[in-house]
Design a protein around this motif. Sequence first.
Motif, PDB file in Angstrom:
ATOM      1  N   SER A   8      35.798  10.203  10.333  1.00  0.00           N
ATOM      2  CA  SER A   8      36.248  11.575  10.575  1.00  0.00           C
ATOM      3  C   SER A   8      37.596  11.822   9.941  1.00  0.00           C
ATOM      4  O   SER A   8      38.420  10.925   9.807  1.00  0.00           O
ATOM      5  CB  SER A   8      36.351  11.846  12.067  1.00  0.00           C
ATOM      6  OG  SER A   8      37.476  11.218  12.615  1.00  0.00           O
ATOM      7  N   ASN A  10      40.965  14.062  10.650  1.00  0.00           N
ATOM      8  CA  ASN A  10      41.542  14.416  11.926  1.00  0.00           C
ATOM      9  C   ASN A  10      42.672  15.408  11.684  1.00  0.00           C
ATOM     10  O   ASN A  10      43.845  15.050  11.702  1.00  0.00           O
ATOM     11  CB  ASN A  10      42.059  13.110  12.539  1.00  0.00           C
ATOM     12  CG  ASN A  10      42.439  13.284  13.972  1.00  0.00           C
ATOM     13  OD1 ASN A  10      42.626  14.393  14.432  1.00  0.00           O
ATOM     14  ND2 ASN A  10      42.580  12.166  14.654  1.00  0.00           N
ATOM     15  N   SER A  15      44.673  11.805  19.071  1.00  0.00           N
ATOM     16  CA  SER A  15      44.263  10.412  19.171  1.00  0.00           C
ATOM     17  C   SER A  15      42.804  10.250  18.768  1.00  0.00           C
ATOM     18  O   SER A  15      42.005  11.170  18.890  1.00  0.00           O
ATOM     19  CB  SER A  15      44.475   9.972  20.615  1.00  0.00           C
ATOM     20  OG  SER A  15      43.442   9.129  21.009  1.00  0.00           O
ATOM     21  N   ASP A  16      42.416   9.059  18.336  1.00  0.00           N
ATOM     22  CA  ASP A  16      41.048   8.840  17.912  1.00  0.00           C
ATOM     23  C   ASP A  16      40.123   8.512  19.057  1.00  0.00           C
ATOM     24  O   ASP A  16      38.958   8.231  18.845  1.00  0.00           O
ATOM     25  CB  ASP A  16      41.012   7.758  16.845  1.00  0.00           C
ATOM     26  CG  ASP A  16      41.203   8.386  15.480  1.00  0.00           C
ATOM     27  OD1 ASP A  16      41.790   7.734  14.635  1.00  0.00           O
ATOM     28  OD2 ASP A  16      40.786   9.547  15.291  1.00  0.00           O
ATOM     29  N   LYS A  17      40.658   8.529  20.276  1.00  0.00           N
ATOM     30  CA  LYS A  17      39.810   8.318  21.442  1.00  0.00           C
ATOM     31  C   LYS A  17      40.161   9.404  22.451  1.00  0.00           C
ATOM     32  O   LYS A  17      41.339   9.702  22.662  1.00  0.00           O
ATOM     33  CB  LYS A  17      40.085   6.922  21.999  1.00  0.00           C
ATOM     34  CG  LYS A  17      39.092   6.501  23.011  1.00  0.00           C
ATOM     35  CD  LYS A  17      39.221   5.034  23.347  1.00  0.00           C
ATOM     36  CE  LYS A  17      38.526   4.820  24.668  1.00  0.00           C
ATOM     37  NZ  LYS A  17      39.318   4.258  25.702  1.00  0.00           N
ATOM     38  N   HIS A 156      38.438  17.590  14.964  1.00  0.00           N
ATOM     39  CA  HIS A 156      37.843  16.448  14.257  1.00  0.00           C
ATOM     40  C   HIS A 156      36.680  16.945  13.411  1.00  0.00           C
ATOM     41  O   HIS A 156      35.848  17.724  13.899  1.00  0.00           O
ATOM     42  CB  HIS A 156      37.304  15.400  15.234  1.00  0.00           C
ATOM     43  CG  HIS A 156      38.361  14.787  16.093  1.00  0.00           C
ATOM     44  ND1 HIS A 156      39.093  13.689  15.712  1.00  0.00           N
ATOM     45  CD2 HIS A 156      38.812  15.143  17.319  1.00  0.00           C
ATOM     46  CE1 HIS A 156      39.947  13.384  16.664  1.00  0.00           C
ATOM     47  NE2 HIS A 156      39.801  14.256  17.655  1.00  0.00           N
ATOM     48  N   TRP A 165      30.086   7.560  15.888  1.00  0.00           N
ATOM     49  CA  TRP A 165      31.402   8.217  15.966  1.00  0.00           C
ATOM     50  C   TRP A 165      31.681   8.677  17.397  1.00  0.00           C
ATOM     51  O   TRP A 165      32.759   8.420  17.949  1.00  0.00           O
ATOM     52  CB  TRP A 165      31.476   9.424  15.009  1.00  0.00           C
ATOM     53  CG  TRP A 165      32.876   9.974  14.950  1.00  0.00           C
ATOM     54  CD1 TRP A 165      33.851   9.627  14.075  1.00  0.00           C
ATOM     55  CD2 TRP A 165      33.456  10.923  15.854  1.00  0.00           C
ATOM     56  NE1 TRP A 165      35.017  10.304  14.369  1.00  0.00           N
ATOM     57  CE2 TRP A 165      34.805  11.104  15.463  1.00  0.00           C
ATOM     58  CE3 TRP A 165      32.989  11.634  16.954  1.00  0.00           C
ATOM     59  CZ2 TRP A 165      35.685  11.969  16.123  1.00  0.00           C
ATOM     60  CZ3 TRP A 165      33.853  12.492  17.630  1.00  0.00           C
ATOM     61  CH2 TRP A 165      35.187  12.660  17.212  1.00  0.00           C
ATOM     62  N   TYR A 169      34.521   7.536  20.010  1.00  0.00           N
ATOM     63  CA  TYR A 169      35.489   8.523  20.501  1.00  0.00           C
ATOM     64  C   TYR A 169      35.578   8.510  22.032  1.00  0.00           C
ATOM     65  O   TYR A 169      36.614   8.775  22.619  1.00  0.00           O
ATOM     66  CB  TYR A 169      35.074   9.907  19.983  1.00  0.00           C
ATOM     67  CG  TYR A 169      36.065  10.994  20.281  1.00  0.00           C
ATOM     68  CD1 TYR A 169      37.411  10.873  19.893  1.00  0.00           C
ATOM     69  CD2 TYR A 169      35.676  12.157  20.942  1.00  0.00           C
ATOM     70  CE1 TYR A 169      38.328  11.877  20.163  1.00  0.00           C
ATOM     71  CE2 TYR A 169      36.585  13.163  21.212  1.00  0.00           C
ATOM     72  CZ  TYR A 169      37.916  13.018  20.833  1.00  0.00           C
ATOM     73  OH  TYR A 169      38.827  14.012  21.108  1.00  0.00           O
TER      74      TYR A 169
END
Length: 562
Positions: A8, A10, A15-17, A156, A165, A169
């Motif tokens: 992805s 961003n 944050s990626d989570k 995203h 993905w 996430y």
Amino acid sequence: MEPVTGTSSNPSNCSDKHPKGTQARILLSSVFGPYAQDDEFGSRSINPMELYHNQVTRAQGSFSLRMFHRSWGIMLIQANISAPCTVLDFPTQEDFARELARNEYDIVGISSIIVNVAKVREMCRMIRELSPKSTIVIGGHVAAIPGVEKMIDADHIVRGEGVSWMRRYLGEDENAPIRHPAIVSGMRTRIMGVRLPEREGATAATIIPSVGCPMGCNFCTTSAFFGGKGKFVNFFETGDELFDVMCRMEAELKVRSFFVMDENFLLHRERAMRLLDRMKEAHKSWTMSVFASANAIRKYTMQELVELGVSWLWMGLESPQAGYTKLQGADTRQLTRELREHGIRVQGSTIIGLEHHTPDNIIAEIEHAVSHDTDFHQFMLYTPVPGTPLYEQMKEEGRLLRDVDYADVHGQFKFNFKHAAISREDSKRFLDWAFWRDFQANGPSLYRISRTLLAGWKRYKDWPDARVRERFAGEMQRLSGIYGSALWAMERQFQKVDRGVSEQIRAVRREFQSESGIVSRMLPAVLGPVLLWTTRREERRLARGKTYEPPTILERTNWANA
Ligand code: B12
Ligand code: SF4
């Protein structure tokens, strides 16, 4: 061949989570309708949400096969996460707004292809206004548009495979086995002015073994989106895994037929042959509709295909002069004829406007395509779509046309690039002519598939393998009376288009009569005139501009936790 997973960009740097992990409440939506109309959000009347009527049988009037397909990508994601999740399919703008206002969604995911980018933009705007705390995630082919992050207000943008993905996430195990959702492949099927009843088990289940295709043809957007040449994403590696999924679908949906949504199913011979072993052991008389390239089909004997239950095959014919690896050494006309003689319906796909096409040779190329006499034929304009090698090449050569709305870049309207010999206006004329010519020369697809079934039945009705025999006998029992009646009506209605074809339809009707049981033999006398009446009524409706839209569907999972 190397598998790939989604990545992805961003834009907002969050944050990626997601902080709530699997406690996050998620809405996954397709883009809003109505679709079959011209509007400022990119809907186009020539681009309805219907596979066949959009790009295959669109010139066949009331004989066009009309049906809708769910948005399988978001169904697959929903089935593979443990967070509370709603899938909203084919909403209107009002449905989408209502759903946003009624529930506090932490994540709103939108699935879209490139033509619908303006709808994505509008949906992002609506989310910011009605649900400002939601994180916006965009997935599907729309993510391949260069600079899309500047066109829409999203957090995203996910390119490629979405299940892994989304699991990542939410902090779930992205490599956990894929759980296949129960998908009825089509809905609200309509032909000759009649909507077919939706009985349990009557429609095939969709199975998605993989996404992408390793062949990497230069124009192919699905191949490019999932990694390009040499790459694809396999959800079910082995024939055993696939067999288990199909058994589960058979039990849940009461089906015996499957629409296998894999860009090149037959390419993976080991998997297919293991599936066949398991089918034989368990005496499964299943049917399968598959996509496959000519080079992949040639890895099998006709017997193997028939035993595997392949009853519908979508094959790219493109053009014999184009030099695609998948077609090298293949006599596609001979192959098509052979497949049909074995009761396998063939859907051909031909490209209009390849580099070598000129106004002088294009008619002969279309005639060559039509001479395949496939059961269905899709024609598509050669189209550089963002993300593909062809798009990059055209960009470098400065041949992309500016000011073409993305809503019109779908291969069923006009060129979006400068062709060496064919003008933009003429591209549409040739495309429309190809559809018309195929219909005029070969007749309605419904007639063609009935003829192929008859050929298969005659060949296999006494076949030693009971699974094969039962399959053809079952289809013949269910369909011969209906096909006989439809042929009765088609024969009369088609007299206006081409008398020669009308006579061929009559010959097939007579054969059906002699091969059918007593009830099916009697049915056309009653049902035929009714179908003729509904066909003519439908012609009048279509002439008045009647269009069809899919229903809005809402499904929640893990909702008790929400
Ligand atoms: C079924 C189908 C349809 C259905 C519609 C289904 C629907 N509800 O929208 C019908 C038949 C109506 C249809 C119509 C059209 N389609 Co169509 N269709 C397909 C098809 C055959 C299967 C899609 C599918 O389910 N694939 C399997 C799933 C698992 O893959 P996926 O959708 O890509 O989803 C994965 C990822 O993309 C991602 N993802 C998807 N959504 C989301 C959302 C989020 C939030 C996240 C994180 C990730 C994510 O994760 C998923 C799992 O990995 C594809 C070809 C293909 N093989 O994919 C073409 C395809 C998507 N269609 C395409 C096109 C062009 C069209 C049409 C314009 C027809 C035409 N003229 O060609 C029309 C448009 C109709 C409209 N008005 O919008 C193109 C898209 C090209 C592009 N680059 O944008 C494709 C790729 C075919 C092709 N090779 O050209 N289509
Ligand atoms: S063989 Fe078909 S699916 Fe595979 S890359 Fe070529 S066009 Fe795409």
